[in-house]
Design a protein around this motif. Structure first.
Motif, PDB file in Angstrom:
ATOM      1  N   PRO A  63     -17.513  -5.767  -3.024  1.00 40.95           N
ATOM      2  CA  PRO A  63     -16.482  -6.682  -2.487  1.00 40.95           C
ATOM      3  C   PRO A  63     -15.431  -7.108  -3.497  1.00 40.95           C
ATOM      4  O   PRO A  63     -15.109  -8.292  -3.619  1.00 40.95           O
ATOM      5  N   GLU A  64     -14.883  -6.173  -4.258  1.00 41.02           N
ATOM      6  CA  GLU A  64     -13.805  -6.508  -5.191  1.00 41.02           C
ATOM      7  C   GLU A  64     -12.483  -6.452  -4.429  1.00 41.02           C
ATOM      8  O   GLU A  64     -11.676  -5.546  -4.614  1.00 41.02           O
ATOM      9  N   VAL A  65     -12.304  -7.434  -3.572  1.00 39.45           N
ATOM     10  CA  VAL A  65     -11.125  -7.456  -2.711  1.00 39.45           C
ATOM     11  C   VAL A  65     -10.180  -8.566  -3.153  1.00 39.45           C
ATOM     12  O   VAL A  65     -10.514  -9.407  -3.989  1.00 39.45           O
ATOM     13  N   HIS A  66      -8.977  -8.559  -2.593  1.00 37.22           N
ATOM     14  CA  HIS A  66      -7.946  -9.533  -2.933  1.00 37.22           C
ATOM     15  C   HIS A  66      -7.481 -10.208  -1.639  1.00 37.22           C
ATOM     16  O   HIS A  66      -7.353  -9.557  -0.600  1.00 37.22           O
ATOM     17  N   LEU A  67      -7.225 -11.507  -1.734  1.00 36.78           N
ATOM     18  CA  LEU A  67      -6.773 -12.255  -0.567  1.00 36.78           C
ATOM     19  C   LEU A  67      -5.378 -12.809  -0.816  1.00 36.78           C
ATOM     20  O   LEU A  67      -5.088 -13.333  -1.892  1.00 36.78           O
ATOM     21  N   PHE A  68      -4.517 -12.694   0.203  1.00 36.66           N
ATOM     22  CA  PHE A  68      -3.147 -13.174   0.116  1.00 36.66           C
ATOM     23  C   PHE A  68      -2.804 -13.973   1.359  1.00 36.66           C
ATOM     24  O   PHE A  68      -3.298 -13.693   2.461  1.00 36.66           O
ATOM     25  N   ASP A  69      -1.968 -14.975   1.164  1.00 37.35           N
ATOM     26  CA  ASP A  69      -1.482 -15.757   2.296  1.00 37.35           C
ATOM     27  C   ASP A  69      -0.596 -14.860   3.157  1.00 37.35           C
ATOM     28  O   ASP A  69       0.341 -14.233   2.655  1.00 37.35           O
ATOM     29  N   ALA A  70      -0.878 -14.805   4.464  1.00 40.04           N
ATOM     30  CA  ALA A  70      -0.126 -13.904   5.345  1.00 40.04           C
ATOM     31  C   ALA A  70       1.337 -14.292   5.476  1.00 40.04           C
ATOM     32  O   ALA A  70       2.201 -13.454   5.725  1.00 40.04           O
ATOM     33  N   GLU A  71       1.639 -15.585   5.300  1.00 37.93           N
ATOM     34  CA  GLU A  71       3.020 -16.055   5.461  1.00 37.93           C
ATOM     35  C   GLU A  71       3.821 -15.901   4.186  1.00 37.93           C
ATOM     36  O   GLU A  71       4.945 -15.391   4.213  1.00 37.93           O
ATOM     37  N   THR A  72       3.268 -16.314   3.048  1.00 35.37           N
ATOM     38  CA  THR A  72       4.029 -16.288   1.788  1.00 35.37           C
ATOM     39  C   THR A  72       3.806 -15.007   0.983  1.00 35.37           C
ATOM     40  O   THR A  72       4.632 -14.668   0.120  1.00 35.37           O
ATOM     41  N   GLY A  73       2.706 -14.307   1.231  1.00 38.64           N
ATOM     42  CA  GLY A  73       2.370 -13.136   0.442  1.00 38.64           C
ATOM     43  C   GLY A  73       1.767 -13.452  -0.907  1.00 38.64           C
ATOM     44  O   GLY A  73       1.514 -12.556  -1.709  1.00 38.64           O
ATOM     45  N   LEU A  74       1.514 -14.739  -1.202  1.00 37.53           N
ATOM     46  CA  LEU A  74       0.991 -15.143  -2.506  1.00 37.53           C
ATOM     47  C   LEU A  74      -0.537 -15.059  -2.533  1.00 37.53           C
ATOM     48  O   LEU A  74      -1.202 -15.235  -1.506  1.00 37.53           O
ATOM     49  N   ARG A  75      -1.063 -14.816  -3.721  1.00 37.98           N
ATOM     50  CA  ARG A  75      -2.501 -14.652  -3.906  1.00 37.98           C
ATOM     51  C   ARG A  75      -3.259 -15.936  -3.599  1.00 37.98           C
ATOM     52  O   ARG A  75      -2.797 -17.043  -3.927  1.00 37.98           O
ATOM     53  N   ILE A  76      -4.406 -15.783  -2.991  1.00 36.10           N
ATOM     54  CA  ILE A  76      -5.331 -16.891  -2.749  1.00 36.10           C
ATOM     55  C   ILE A  76      -6.470 -16.763  -3.743  1.00 36.10           C
ATOM     56  O   ILE A  76      -7.191 -15.759  -3.749  1.00 36.10           O
ATOM     57  N   GLU A  77      -6.616 -17.738  -4.610  1.00 37.97           N
ATOM     58  CA  GLU A  77      -7.696 -17.689  -5.617  1.00 37.97           C
ATOM     59  C   GLU A  77      -9.008 -18.202  -5.036  1.00 37.97           C
ATOM     60  O   GLU A  77      -9.018 -19.052  -4.178  1.00 37.97           O
TER      61      GLU A  77
ATOM     62  N   SER B 119      -5.659  -6.515 -11.974  1.00 36.32           N
ATOM     63  CA  SER B 119      -6.881  -7.130 -11.441  1.00 36.32           C
ATOM     64  C   SER B 119      -6.598  -8.339 -10.573  1.00 36.32           C
ATOM     65  O   SER B 119      -7.324  -8.590  -9.603  1.00 36.32           O
ATOM     66  N   LYS B 120      -5.538  -9.099 -10.920  1.00 39.44           N
ATOM     67  CA  LYS B 120      -5.220 -10.304 -10.164  1.00 39.44           C
ATOM     68  C   LYS B 120      -3.729 -10.369  -9.846  1.00 39.44           C
ATOM     69  O   LYS B 120      -3.003 -11.226 -10.376  1.00 39.44           O
ATOM     70  N   PRO B 121      -3.247  -9.462  -8.996  1.00 36.41           N
ATOM     71  CA  PRO B 121      -1.821  -9.506  -8.632  1.00 36.41           C
ATOM     72  C   PRO B 121      -1.484 -10.820  -7.947  1.00 36.41           C
ATOM     73  O   PRO B 121      -2.239 -11.290  -7.093  1.00 36.41           O
ATOM     74  N   ARG B 122      -0.352 -11.408  -8.337  1.00 35.18           N
ATOM     75  CA  ARG B 122       0.005 -12.731  -7.840  1.00 35.18           C
ATOM     76  C   ARG B 122       0.589 -12.695  -6.435  1.00 35.18           C
ATOM     77  O   ARG B 122       0.674 -13.715  -5.763  1.00 35.18           O
TER      78      ARG B 122
END
Length: 367
Positions: free
Chosen positions: A353-367, A224-227
């Protein structure tokens, strides 16, 4: 106090190749922990260091609060089941299971009692007089587990024990091993590269990548919340769709925008990142020849492949929106339409809208 604890474990070989780079996690007594990741990520090396078959070049390993780094394998009170089962071909099933007790010089009555208890637990009592060559793969696997059980270890270690079995037997043995672990109440550390095994068997999952932990948590939490984008893509079949785009503000709302695709985001604390990655699980899409009513956004494209799996159907379209050049939708159930033709235009609609956001540079999850 954790039953098993690894603190900053490292493994460096003579060629300066770091196989494991500072791994730390803990298992409570009776927990089933799965180490999962691609080939070469360090999961089997970590397991072998716990067993004492590999020497850790850094960090500490504790079992029941006792540091065991300097103890030989026989003194760590762990039992390991290997991928190839490692049965003695010249011994019977009874003798294979009894082997750990025999080398301890236990008396015959104790050996007979413990072997028969283990055999009954694993439903292999009728096989005790056979040789390994007379057994199926699943039966050999049970014998290997029985040999581990009679040792009454503090920790069970499994190194991809089901990888040599066919798909149907793997499914059966997954359920049996999980049930066995519950009955024994023993801590188990299980290595696999199979995400299905990890998700269905583990109380907790350690996701490894390039010798480091990407994420540690429950299966549901990780799904549900991949890092990171690595975790998001590795756990889930088909893999999560990733779309590169920008965040724009309109009427006090955050809008994700990529080419012709726009989606209002429920998050308000995205910060000043200009470019992000939007993750959409395939099951979030609905598939149709036109946009679904009430959808949050739509993506049009050409159908390139259909996979019918019985319980679900996967649809693929080529798309410049996606990082890997294609998007995937997964329709659940066996009654999905079958009149979509390869090469025709279809629409993937985002229904919620059960979507996930990640930083494009680091690939880390944005909470």
């Amino acid at each position: 106090m954790p039953h098993l604890e690894l603190k900053n474990i490292e493994k460096r070989y003579a060629n300066e190749n770091d196989a494991v780079k500072g791994i730390s996690f803990a298992a409570e007594r009776g927990e089933f922990i799965v180490l999962v990741g691609p080939s070469g990520c360090g999961k089997s090396t970590t397991l072998r260091m716990i067993a004492g078959l590999e020497e850790a070049t850094g960090g500490d390993i504790f079992i029941s609060g006792k540091r065991v780094n300097d103890l030989p394998p026989k003194d760590r009170n762990v039992a390991m089941v290997f991928q190839n089962y490692a049965l003695y071909p010249h011994l019977t099933v009874f003798e294979n299971i009894a082997f750990p007790l025999s080398i301890r010089k236990e008396n015959k009555a104790t050996i007979d009692s413990e072997v028969r208890k283990a055999a009954e637990l694993l439903s292999i009592t009728h096989l005790l007089l056979r040789k390994p060559k007379e057994l199926s793969g699943g039966e050999r696997q049970r014998v290997a587990v029985g040999r581990a059980i009679v040792r009454k270890p503090e920790v069970f270690l499994f190194d991809e024990p089901l990888s040599n079995l066919d798909a149907a037997l793997r499914t059966e043995m997954r359920a049996e091993l999980k049930s066995l672990q519950r009955r024994l109440g023993t801590t188990m550390i299980y290595v696999t590269h199979d995400q299905t095994e990890a998700m269905t068997m583990g109380d907790k999952i350690v996701v490894l990548n390039k010798g480091m932990i990407e994420q540690f948590g429950s299966p549901q939490e990780i799904y549900s919340k991949p890092r990171s984008t690595f975790v998001a893509r590795f756990l889930g079949s088909p893999a999560m769709n990733l779309i590169r785009g920008l965040i724009v503000e309109a009427n006090g709302k955050n809008i994700f925008s990529s080419e012709t695709f726009q989606l209002e985001l429920p998050l308000t604390n995205i910060g000043h990142r200009k470019e992000i990655l939007l993750g959409i699980r395939p099951e979030i899409f609905s598939v149709g020849k036109q946009a679904s009513g009430g959808s949050f956004a739509e993506i049009k494209g050409t159908l390139t492949l259909t996979e019918r799996l019985g319980s679900a159907t996967n649809y693929y379209m080529n798309s410049t929106l996606s990082l890997d050049g294609r998007l995937t939708a997964s329709a659940q159930g066996s009654s999905v339409p079958d009149d979509y033709m390869i090469g025709e235009e279809i629409v993937f609609s985002v229904l919620h809208p059960e979507v996930h956001l990640f930083d494009a540079e680091t690939g880390l999850r944005i909470e």
